[in-house]
Design a protein around this motif. Sequence first.
Motif: not given
Lengths: 212, 212
Positions: B189, B192-196
């Motif tokens: 997660l 997903l939300v930091w690197m994208g």
Amino acid sequence: MMRTEGRAKRLPRAVRERQIMDAAVDVFSRLGFHAASMDEISEVAGISKPMLYAYLGSKDELFATCIRREATRMMEAIATGVEPDQEPDVQLWSGLRAFFGFVGENRASWMVLHRQASTQGGPFAVELTDMRGRAVSLVAALLTQSTKAPATKLEAESLAAALVGAGESLADWWLDHPEEPAGVVAARLMNLVWMGFGDLVDGNVWHPPSRR
Amino acid sequence: MMRTEGRAKRLPRAVRERQIMDAAVDVFSRLGFHAASMDEISEVAGISKPMLYAYLGSKDELFATCIRREATRMMEAIATGVEPDQEPDVQLWSGLRAFFGFVGENRASWMVLHRQASTQGGPFAVELTDMRGRAVSLVAALLTQSTKAPATKLEAESLAAALVGAGESLADWWLDHPEEPAGVVAARLMNLVWMGFGDLVDGNVWHPPSRR
């Protein structure tokens, strides 16, 4: 009496059922499952209560049928919206736009699907779990096809579960902030999951192809 | 009989209530709200049914109390886990690790909070909505403090709603895949939300400070 029934029967069954379900989704979304009555649904649908029962069964059965129909409509809208020949980011963007576009144009559907169904529990929870499972599988397949990122099936599935949850939660938040345009909300989630906070912190924002 | 009651009363009320709630969370998580009986809860807690009712009320009241307690424990675990003096990415990472750490060590709590409560509806839905609201506010505050990314309150709130939804959905997925370690799920997660996905596609993965 015979004449009224005769007239009512001239409509094909599928059309009649669609009218009833439209009325039911409207009433369920406004009043919630418990407060919604078959009286009000038959009134909004413009048919008698015995005919309502004859067509679509009890309130429980009608509600379950509504959930199934709205879930199917939404999944079809997303599947149709995704542009499979495009780059991964454009595929994701078109999927998100289709999702938020559907929710924006069908707030009653989303109310019934997400809020009413999830707070009723019981047999409806099974319908919802099934719908979420299909959504997660669809997104996992898209991720696997379009990116090299998820190395394993478990990884693709878990990232898809996170993405679906983010979309649901944001759509739910949006119900309370309807003043925000669909494109703005979709672009926010696109930026979060495509660029990530890491890029957002640095001011790097994702732009759709038309604005590059 | 008098002697038994006398012995039972020697435990401070708070300790007794904690034992009862531990038993109730265990039974609710295993059997679900409907199948869970006050008989079984009193048996697991090791107290008589009349005392169970005297301490924590009806099954509905007991369930609501369990939800409140587990929600509070979880929020405290996350608030304690976040390292506010660190860089934004480390703050997010420590929050996610605290969340998945809590869920991993308290699967019964998460079962009750997320699955049982959300499928029971009614008054419990209110408790859950309240808990989610607090979680979203907490995350929105963290985002606003630690990054320059969310320009407006609405933006911070909607990104927080998306992030909370992603976490919930992933934790729910994890219940069905308990073989995955907490750190692996949290790192997914985080990526997903930091690197994208944009970075993930290119093979750029986020690493915790210890592995840089």
